[in-house]
Design an enzyme around this catalytic site. Sequence first.
Site, PDB file in Angstrom:
ATOM      1  N   HIS A   1     -10.286   1.353   1.381  1.00  0.00           N
ATOM      2  CA  HIS A   1      -9.715   2.526   1.778  1.00  0.00           C
ATOM      3  C   HIS A   1     -11.078   3.712   1.851  1.00  0.00           C
ATOM      4  CE1 HIS A   1      -5.445   2.334   1.857  1.00  0.00           C
ATOM      5  NE2 HIS A   1      -5.404   1.950   0.624  1.00  0.00           N
TER       6      HIS A   1
ATOM      7  N   CYS B   1       0.882  -1.262  -0.093  1.00  0.00           N
ATOM      8  CA  CYS B   1      -0.004  -0.167  -0.061  1.00  0.00           C
ATOM      9  C   CYS B   1       0.903   1.139  -0.301  1.00  0.00           C
ATOM     10  CB  CYS B   1      -0.893  -0.065   1.285  1.00  0.00           C
ATOM     11  SG  CYS B   1      -2.080   1.321   1.434  1.00  0.00           S
TER      12      CYS B   1
ATOM     13  N   HIS C   1      -9.458  -3.303  -2.957  1.00  0.00           N
ATOM     14  CA  HIS C   1      -8.364  -2.679  -2.088  1.00  0.00           C
ATOM     15  C   HIS C   1      -8.650  -1.105  -2.041  1.00  0.00           C
ATOM     16  CE1 HIS C   1      -3.941  -2.064  -0.535  1.00  0.00           C
ATOM     17  NE2 HIS C   1      -4.482  -0.852  -0.877  1.00  0.00           N
ATOM     18  N   GLU C   2      -9.079  -0.733  -3.008  1.00  0.00           N
ATOM     19  CA  GLU C   2      -9.411   0.841  -3.132  1.00  0.00           C
ATOM     20  C   GLU C   2     -10.781   1.145  -2.268  1.00  0.00           C
ATOM     21  OE1 GLU C   2      -6.952   2.543  -3.721  1.00  0.00           O
ATOM     22  OE2 GLU C   2      -5.873   0.949  -4.871  1.00  0.00           O
TER      23      GLU C   2
HETATM   24  C1  FHF Z   1      -0.490  -0.388  -5.131  1.00  0.00           C
HETATM   25  N1  FHF Z   1       1.576  -1.049  -6.241  1.00  0.00           N
HETATM   26  O1  FHF Z   1      -0.570   0.157  -6.365  1.00  0.00           O
HETATM   27  C2  FHF Z   1       0.752  -1.260  -4.760  1.00  0.00           C
HETATM   28  C3  FHF Z   1       1.725  -0.794  -3.629  1.00  0.00           C
HETATM   29  C4  FHF Z   1      -3.532  -4.504  -4.714  1.00  0.00           C
HETATM   30  O2  FHF Z   1      -4.623   2.013  -2.037  1.00  0.00           O
HETATM   31  O3  FHF Z   1       0.770  -2.959  -7.161  1.00  0.00           O
HETATM   32  O4  FHF Z   1      -2.126   1.880  -1.748  1.00  0.00           O
HETATM   33  F1  FHF Z   1       2.713  -0.467 -10.179  1.00  0.00           F
HETATM   34  C5  FHF Z   1      -3.917   1.922  -3.080  1.00  0.00           C
HETATM   35  C6  FHF Z   1       2.217  -3.426 -11.812  1.00  0.00           C
HETATM   36  C7  FHF Z   1       2.374  -4.367 -10.828  1.00  0.00           C
HETATM   37  C8  FHF Z   1       2.606  -2.049 -11.875  1.00  0.00           C
HETATM   38  C9  FHF Z   1       2.173  -3.809  -9.493  1.00  0.00           C
HETATM   39  C10 FHF Z   1      -3.658  -2.999  -4.798  1.00  0.00           C
HETATM   40  C11 FHF Z   1      -2.355  -2.352  -4.415  1.00  0.00           C
HETATM   41  C12 FHF Z   1      -2.705  -0.848  -4.356  1.00  0.00           C
HETATM   42  C13 FHF Z   1      -1.789   1.301  -4.005  1.00  0.00           C
HETATM   43  N2  FHF Z   1       2.238  -1.669  -8.036  1.00  0.00           N
HETATM   44  C14 FHF Z   1       1.386  -1.920  -6.987  1.00  0.00           C
HETATM   45  C15 FHF Z   1       2.486  -1.705 -10.337  1.00  0.00           C
HETATM   46  C16 FHF Z   1       2.402  -2.265  -9.291  1.00  0.00           C
HETATM   47  C17 FHF Z   1      -1.402  -0.169  -4.129  1.00  0.00           C
HETATM   48  N3  FHF Z   1      -2.646   1.776  -2.938  1.00  0.00           N
HETATM   49  C18 FHF Z   1       2.891  -1.923  -3.486  1.00  0.00           C
HETATM   50  C19 FHF Z   1       2.455   0.415  -3.888  1.00  0.00           C
HETATM   51 ZN    ZN Z   2      -3.651   1.120  -0.318  1.00  0.00          ZN
END
Ligand code: FHF
Ligand code: ZN
Length: 189
Positions: A160, A113, A156-157
């Site tokens: 939040h 996250c 996940h969103e």
């Molecule tokens: C991410 N990053 O985006 C994670 C975190 C399962 O509420 O997954 O906290 F950028 C939102 C390809 C694959 C390209 C993975 C939901 C995760 C949501 C953000 N990055 C990725 C990518 C990623 C959280 N978040 C590790 C930062």
């Molecule tokens: Zn998150």
Amino acid sequence: MITMEDIIREGHPALRQRAKKVEIPISQDVKDLGQEMMTFLVNSQDPELSEKYDLRAGVGLAAPQIDQGLRIAAVHIPDEYEDDSPIFSDVLINPIIKRQSVKKAALPTGEGCLSVDREVPGYVARSKRITIEYTDLNNQVQKVKLNDYSAVVVQHEIDHLNGIMFYDHINEEDPFYLDSDTELLEFED
Ligand code: FHF
Ligand code: ZN
């Protein structure tokens, strides 16, 4: 421009609050905020821009993470994470889960996250298929079916927006316990 400095981290009470519904039709401020959130995700996935602005790559961002207590989330799933379905990328206003499968799915790597600066090991079992309804930035109601990776991200969103963190779902006794109706999704590429 939204950068990592704008993202609040665990311990901040706003991450545990229920976000408020956005009035439809949306204001220009909400439209601007949604567009900024999407730009953050696109920039964070661009190797040059993420390096330049020191952004952690993200696929989703919820308004409470930038201390805006509104039911807005941006989701931008990169191409290679979608098997059969087209890539999902949109700003979701007041999203609701209309249907969810009993069958669960979990990412093999667990979850991370943008608001959590540590690794939290363990599987997060979420519905494998969901149908969501939301209003987009053009005030159009969208009804979308998602599965696997994109369904996990959207759940996940939406968590939040309800003050829920991914690790709230991890089994305390055995973080890597897998229920018989939970499928472990495959690694990509
Ligand atoms: C991410 N990053 O985006 C994670 C975190 C399962 O509420 O997954 O906290 F950028 C939102 C390809 C694959 C390209 C993975 C939901 C995760 C949501 C953000 N990055 C990725 C990518 C990623 C959280 N978040 C590790 C930062
Ligand atoms: Zn998150």
